[in-house]
Design an enzyme around this catalytic site. Structure first.
Site, PDB file in Angstrom:
ATOM      1  N   ASP A  64      13.263 -15.818  21.424  1.00 29.59           N
ATOM      2  CA  ASP A  64      12.075 -14.963  22.017  1.00 29.59           C
ATOM      3  C   ASP A  64      11.035 -14.929  20.762  1.00 29.59           C
ATOM      4  OD1 ASP A  64      10.602 -13.253  23.314  1.00 29.59           O
ATOM      5  OD2 ASP A  64      11.651 -11.368  22.947  1.00 29.59           O
ATOM      6  N   THR A  97       4.296 -14.245  25.742  1.00 31.87           N
ATOM      7  CA  THR A  97       3.969 -14.195  24.279  1.00 31.87           C
ATOM      8  C   THR A  97       4.046 -15.528  23.381  1.00 31.87           C
ATOM      9  OG1 THR A  97       4.865 -12.201  24.196  1.00 31.87           O
ATOM     10  CG2 THR A  97       4.348 -12.900  22.080  1.00 31.87           C
ATOM     11  N   THR A  98       4.921 -16.161  23.577  1.00 31.11           N
ATOM     12  CA  THR A  98       5.092 -17.669  22.685  1.00 31.11           C
ATOM     13  C   THR A  98       3.757 -18.382  23.238  1.00 31.11           C
ATOM     14  OG1 THR A  98       7.278 -17.334  22.951  1.00 31.11           O
ATOM     15  CG2 THR A  98       6.559 -19.478  22.168  1.00 31.11           C
ATOM     16  N   ASP A 396      11.718  -6.560  29.489  1.00 26.06           N
ATOM     17  CA  ASP A 396      10.481  -7.760  29.940  1.00 26.06           C
ATOM     18  C   ASP A 396      10.539  -7.965  31.206  1.00 26.06           C
ATOM     19  OD1 ASP A 396       9.785  -7.714  27.368  1.00 26.06           O
ATOM     20  OD2 ASP A 396      10.562  -9.821  26.804  1.00 26.06           O
TER      21      ASP A 396
HETATM   22  P1  ADP Z   1       6.981 -17.120  26.741  1.00 24.09           P
HETATM   23  O1  ADP Z   1       7.104 -16.092  25.381  1.00 24.09           O
HETATM   24  O2  ADP Z   1       5.367 -17.786  26.423  1.00 24.09           O
HETATM   25  O3  ADP Z   1       7.003 -16.485  27.930  1.00 24.09           O
HETATM   26  P2  ADP Z   1       9.159 -18.795  26.920  1.00 24.09           P
HETATM   27  O4  ADP Z   1       9.852 -19.335  26.038  1.00 24.09           O
HETATM   28  O5  ADP Z   1       9.571 -17.742  28.085  1.00 24.09           O
HETATM   29  O6  ADP Z   1       7.730 -18.226  26.222  1.00 24.09           O
HETATM   30  O7  ADP Z   1       8.635 -19.973  27.825  1.00 24.09           O
HETATM   31  C1  ADP Z   1       7.944 -20.092  28.937  1.00 24.09           C
HETATM   32  C2  ADP Z   1       7.628 -21.268  29.295  1.00 24.09           C
HETATM   33  O8  ADP Z   1       8.538 -21.949  29.938  1.00 24.09           O
HETATM   34  C3  ADP Z   1       6.662 -21.193  30.570  1.00 24.09           C
HETATM   35  O9  ADP Z   1       5.671 -22.356  30.538  1.00 24.09           O
HETATM   36  C4  ADP Z   1       7.471 -21.560  31.755  1.00 24.09           C
HETATM   37  O10 ADP Z   1       6.902 -22.012  32.974  1.00 24.09           O
HETATM   38  C5  ADP Z   1       8.509 -22.574  31.341  1.00 24.09           C
HETATM   39  N1  ADP Z   1       9.726 -22.457  32.057  1.00 24.09           N
HETATM   40  C6  ADP Z   1      10.650 -21.471  32.357  1.00 24.09           C
HETATM   41  N2  ADP Z   1      11.609 -21.819  33.030  1.00 24.09           N
HETATM   42  C7  ADP Z   1      11.542 -23.205  33.220  1.00 24.09           C
HETATM   43  C8  ADP Z   1      12.169 -24.319  33.904  1.00 24.09           C
HETATM   44  N3  ADP Z   1      13.313 -23.945  34.682  1.00 24.09           N
HETATM   45  N4  ADP Z   1      11.768 -25.633  33.957  1.00 24.09           N
HETATM   46  C9  ADP Z   1      10.724 -25.833  33.294  1.00 24.09           C
HETATM   47  N5  ADP Z   1       9.763 -24.668  32.629  1.00 24.09           N
HETATM   48  C10 ADP Z   1      10.083 -23.652  32.544  1.00 24.09           C
END
Ligand code: ADP
Ligand code: MG
Length: 567
Positions: A64, A97-98, A396
């Site tokens: 995270d 955030t990421t 979250d």
């Molecule tokens: P953040 O802190 O930005 O939320 P995450 O590690 O949660 O970072 O990643 C978010 C990204 O992962 C988003 O661009 C989201 O659309 C993508 N994502 C989440 N689930 C899936 C999935 N099942 N398949 C493809 N992309 C996904």
């Protein structure tokens, strides 16, 4: 860049010396990029974990972004500003955030090229601002309106936003529990956090989490029957009359809690008699108003508890202020400053008041109260680390669901929204003056970092994926994103990968804000040290993984999260 290079840049305190002009900017851009690079590989469901080793030797494994930023020891001034931007994203939105940090890093990388090509920083800053504005418009125009009453849709959103932050099965399970919690109390397109209680009981598996109808109150340790004398207080009361006392049910010892000064046996006798009288009258007062349960903000003397138990009254001591407040809302009871003031008009009603033991923790559940609905989510977690991550995820998730229910709009995830916005920006750029056009195109190119990174983490060929994605969006296929398990470019909405529009919107703004902030700074000079601020930062860092286990008093959620203050 190697990890050591990055950490050297990020912990570079020498950067607090005076530097100006191009040098300052170059140093800041590298710091921003280093930070983004550090988080990049954790993005998305296939993101890798990072193992962080604290100076005290504590090891934390996390995926995270926000959690990492919290724990990294970042000293470089601009990097700390970026961390600040990111943590605002986390606090206000709970997700993205990421994405925000990685996008900010990419905006800085492309800005560096533009600077090399002779563009003035101000032009880039202006172009980025226009681009962010336009990007968000494009995002909003294309957002998908969803039915906030459809739990399946909510589950999709909840899962997408938190999946990948941690063990996949556990996140999906917890996301579903959060949806269950929110659905239980939700009315009228709003989520009222005051109706939700989150508790944790140490021990047990994450999968033992449960949603309970009603309000869950911790029993302070001394309220349990371990110390309670015969006859034990009732375990379950139906149609309970509830009294709330914002005071103690014990005699205040004079002068600073020291022992009462008794000179003779007769004095002692008189004191005991006096105590008996006071306690009897307190109990009588509660019995007079027909109370079945009394929640007391402070402590209750063992003898009072004994007397209350004899009257069949359940006594709960050291009830937190915010819980008294919730109990008031839920039962209609009004709290009195002293038990002497208690009248029947102050009491409230609850359908059922029940004691429950989960693991080693005792709770009182208050439910079916007239007029108010309350729901509690009881979380379990074996270790402090697990509990800490569970807390973050769940918090979250609550925020994200609130956003999506209240706004009712989602955007396709898996790189689709970024690809769509990039397409819209490229179209837009053709109509603006040349120099700014370059900056807007750079912004569009920077957005590619999200799908490219998702492809990389999934072991796909990033170039192929991007080419395909771009051509699909060029043809107007707005839901085309990356199916990370098969490598196809497909309609990701059909696959249930959707995110709240608000998360994406905020991530784009945060990234633009952070990047332009770095670009505008042309001088870094030592200023007066703000001691208070520093102290606070240290405290934040200190909220490490040990904290939740130490909180065996049962109030781990009380720590500084906005949900706790939300009443
Ligand atoms: P953040 O802190 O930005 O939320 P995450 O590690 O949660 O970072 O990643 C978010 C990204 O992962 C988003 O661009 C989201 O659309 C993508 N994502 C989440 N689930 C899936 C999935 N099942 N398949 C493809 N992309 C996904
Ligand atoms: Mg996320």
């Amino acid at each position: 860049m190697t990890i050591t290079d990055r950490s050297r840049i990020l912990s570079d305190t020498s950067a607090t010396g005076r530097v100006s002009g191009g040098d300052a900017r170059t140093a800041n851009i590298s710091a921003g990029r280093a930070l983004a690079d550090l988080l990049r590989t954790t993005l998305g469901p296939k993101g890798l974990d990072k193992m962080l080793v604290g100076s005290d030797g504590k090891v934390v494994v996390t995926n995270d972004g926000a959690s990492m930023l919290d724990r990294l020891d970042i000293e470089q001034p601009i990097a700390t500003v970026l961390v600040e931007t990111a943590s605002q994203q986390e606090d206000r939105i709970g997700d993205g955030t990421t994405t925000a940090v990685v996008l900010a890093g990419e905006l800085l990388a492309t800005a560096e090229d533009l600077l090399d090509r002779g563009l003035h920083p101000t032009t880039i800053v202006d172009g980025y601002h226009r681009a962010a504005q336009r990007a968000v418009e494009a995002l909003d125009q294309d957002a998908i309106v969803i039915d906030g009453d459809d739990p399946e849709r909510l589950r999709e959103v909840a899962r997408t936003t938190i999946t990948g932050k941690w063990d996949a099965e556990a996140t999906a399970f917890l996301a579903d529990r959060v949806v269950e919690t929110v659905t239980a109390i939700r009315g009228d397109r709003a989520v009222d956090f005051r109706k939700i209680t989150r508790k944790t009981a140490p021990g047990g598996s994450v999968f033992d989490a449960q949603v309970l109808d009603g309000l869950l109150i911790d029993m302070a340790e001394s309220s349990t029957d371990v110390v309670s004398p015969e006859p034990g207080p009732p375990r379950r009361i139906e149609g309970a009359t509830v009294a709330l006392v914002d005071d103690q049910l014990t005699i205040e010892t004079p002068t600073g809690g020291g022992p009462v000064d008794v000179e003779s046996a007769a004095d002692l006798e008189r004191f005991r008699a006096y105590e008996d009288e006071v306690y009897a009258s307190q109990v009588e007062r509660l019995a007079d108003v027909d109370a079945d349960v009394v929640f007391c903000q402070k402590s209750i003397d063992d003898r009072v508890r004994y007397l209350l138990a004899k009257e069949g009254i359940l006594a709960v001591e050291r009830t937190r202020q915010d819980e008294l407040y919730k109990l008031g809302r839920a039962t209609g009871a009004r709290y009195v400053a002293s038990v002497d003031e208690l009248t029947p008009a102050h009491t409230g009603r609850a359908g059922v008041v029940e004691r429950r033991t989960v693991g080693a923790t005792q709770f009182t559940v208050v439910r079916d109260a007239e007029g108010f609905d309350q729901v509690s989510l009881l979380l379990r977690g074996g270790t402090a680390h697990v509990a800490d991550e569970v807390k973050r995820l769940v918090d979250d998730c609550f925020h994200v669901l609130k956003l999506v229910i209240e706004e009712g709009r989602v955007v396709p995830g898996a790189g689709a929204a970024e690809a769509h916005v990039a397409q819209a920006l490229r179209d837009y750029a053709t109509g603006v003056p040349r120099r700014e056009q370059l900056a807007i195109e750079a912004f569009a190119d920077s957005l590619d970092v999200i799908p490219r990174t998702l492809a990389e983490t999934a072991g796909l060929d990033p170039v192929d994926s991007l080419v395909e994605l771009r051509s699909r969006h060029h043809r107007g296929d707005r839901r085309a994103g990356l199916a990370l398990d098969t490598g196809e470019v497909t309609d990701v909405v059909e696959r249930g990968v959707v995110e709240p529009a608000a998360v994406k919107r905020r991530a784009i703004y945060s990234a633009a804000e952070a990047a332009t902030l770095v670009l505008r700074v042309d001088e870094v000079a030592p200023g007066a040290t703000d001691r208070d601020d520093h102290g606070h930062a240290e405290e934040d860092h200190a909220h490490g993984p040990g904290e939740l286990v130490e909180s065996t008093d049962g109030y781990p959620w009380a720590v500084g999260h906005s949900m706790g203050h939300d009443h």
